[in-house]
Enzyme design. Structure first.
Site, PDB file in Angstrom:
ATOM      1  N   PRO A 107       0.821  -1.207   0.000  1.00 18.30           N
ATOM      2  CA  PRO A 107       0.000   0.000   0.000  1.00 18.30           C
ATOM      3  C   PRO A 107       0.857   1.259   0.000  1.00 18.30           C
ATOM      4  CG  PRO A 107      -0.713  -1.499   1.734  1.00 18.30           C
ATOM      5  CD  PRO A 107       0.546  -2.062   1.156  1.00 18.30           C
ATOM      6  N   GLY A 109       2.212   4.584   1.100  1.00 16.51           N
ATOM      7  CA  GLY A 109       2.262   5.158   2.440  1.00 16.51           C
ATOM      8  C   GLY A 109       2.591   4.145   3.501  1.00 16.51           C
ATOM      9  N   CYS A 110       2.782   2.901   3.093  1.00 18.73           N
ATOM     10  CA  CYS A 110       3.105   1.828   4.021  1.00 18.73           C
ATOM     11  C   CYS A 110       4.616   1.642   4.005  1.00 18.73           C
ATOM     12  CB  CYS A 110       2.398   0.552   3.561  1.00 18.73           C
ATOM     13  SG  CYS A 110       2.492  -0.789   4.718  1.00 18.73           S
ATOM     14  N   VAL A 111       5.303   1.950   5.102  1.00 21.84           N
ATOM     15  CA  VAL A 111       6.772   1.881   5.069  1.00 21.84           C
ATOM     16  C   VAL A 111       7.343   0.671   5.788  1.00 21.84           C
ATOM     17  CG1 VAL A 111       7.431   4.246   4.601  1.00 21.84           C
ATOM     18  CG2 VAL A 111       6.615   3.646   6.871  1.00 21.84           C
TER      19      VAL A 111
END
Lengths: 111, 98, 121
Positions: A107, A109-111
């Site tokens: 996704p 913005g998923c780090v």
């Protein structure tokens, strides 16, 4: 470039194990990726994975966890649209793990 | 000769410069340049005037990508990639207005 | 969560010719995931980003326009379109794939002044 071997066929993945080619995804590959994540796919797992694939089909993005949680709540009910339920199914993050199993990119913005 | 324009007519003076310089022949709009051939824009009159002097072509895959395939100014000639190649091959020279 | 800031994304480029539109969208989604006050402004060729009916198969490029419809899920509901830019391109509100607020140039400028952070694309 990495790849995984499932049922005699090779599938390209990125270095974190996300499928590179969305269209190659199938249930067998999903099961295989789930195993590498130490997840035994139940009907509840499939429900979330299928939801993610439908979401991607419609909007061309993998939703952030917050959005996923909210949307699942709307579609499948409040008992499923909460972090306890989703993290229960995917302990390392429903975004990260479920997207990987669903053959979607990580996704945004998923780090 | 063939003139190729790939810049938006509304945020760049590239098309205008092309129209003011070129003496005739073929003009092909590609990429962001395709907005020039859609109905209702502020440059439509200029385009229509140019059509008396030039054969104006548009690369349809680029127009379709932008959701405007159904808004082509009448008289503009749609081409696909093969048509693009044909235009390039049939003209002795080609100027790309980069 | 620390204080919420007002982020504005100013979109001035048409989709697909350059990478600006897609990059902007990605940063919007990231910013929204961190519960910020996000608004999007579309002016000049940026208004083309919201055009309905984009079909990108022929140019072998990913059609990212459906993602604008997901913005609502991200609680990004402030989308502003400049009237002058829209009119100059022969577009109307019905041409857009999401509902937007149409403003004048002057109103757009005033809105820019209210922001904590302005990101330009």
């Amino acid at each position: 470039m990495s790849s995984i071997e499932v049922g005699g066929k090779s599938y390209e993945t990125d270095e974190e194990g996300y499928l590179l080619n969305l269209s190659e995804w199938n249930a067998e590959v999903a099961d295989y990726i789930a195993k590498t994540e130490n997840i035994d796919m139940s009907d509840q797992h499939w429900e979330v994975v299928n939801f993610l694939r439908e979401y991607f089909e419609e909007y061309q993005i993998a939703p952030a966890v917050r959005v996923l949680t909210k949307s699942i709540g709307k579609k499948l009910g409040a008992d499923k649209g909460n972090s306890e339920y989703l993290y229960g199914l995917f302990p390392y993050g429903p975004g990260k793990q479920a997207c990987k199993i669903a053959g979607l990119p990580k996704p945004t913005g998923c780090v | 000769m063939l003139h190729i324009v790939n810049k938006s007519p509304l945020t760049s003076n590239t098309l205008e410069s092309c129209l003011n310089t070129a003496t005739g022949g073929d003009i092909l709009l590609i990429e962001v340049g395709v907005y020039a051939v859609t109905r209702g824009t502020a440059v439509e009159a200029k385009l229509r005037a140019a059509m008396g002097k030039f054969r104006v072509h548009v690369l349809m895959p680029d127009l379709d990508a932008r959701g405007l395939g159904d808004r082509l100014v009448e008289g503009v000639l749609p081409v696909d990639y093969a048509g693009f190649v044909e235009l390039a091959a049939s003209n002795k020279t080609c100027q790309s207005w980069l | 969560m620390s204080e919420v800031k007002k982020f504005m994304f100013v979109n001035r480029k048409a989709p697909y010719g350059t990478i600006y539109a897609l990059e902007s969208l990605e940063v919007v989604l990231i910013t929204a995931a961190f519960d910020q006050d996000v608004s999007l402004m579309f002016l000049d060729d940026g208004v083309y980003q919201l055009k309905k009916g984009q079909q990108t198969k022929g140019i072998e490029t990913k059609n990212f326009s459906p993602a604008y419809r997901a913005l609502e899920d991200y609680d990004v509901e402030k989308l502003y379109v400049d009237k002058e830019s829209m009119d100059a391109r022969g577009l109307t509100e019905e041409d857009f794939l999401v509902s937007v607020t149409v403003l004048s140039r002057a109103e757009m400028g005033a809105l820019m002044d209210e922001q904590d952070v302005v990101l330009s694309f």
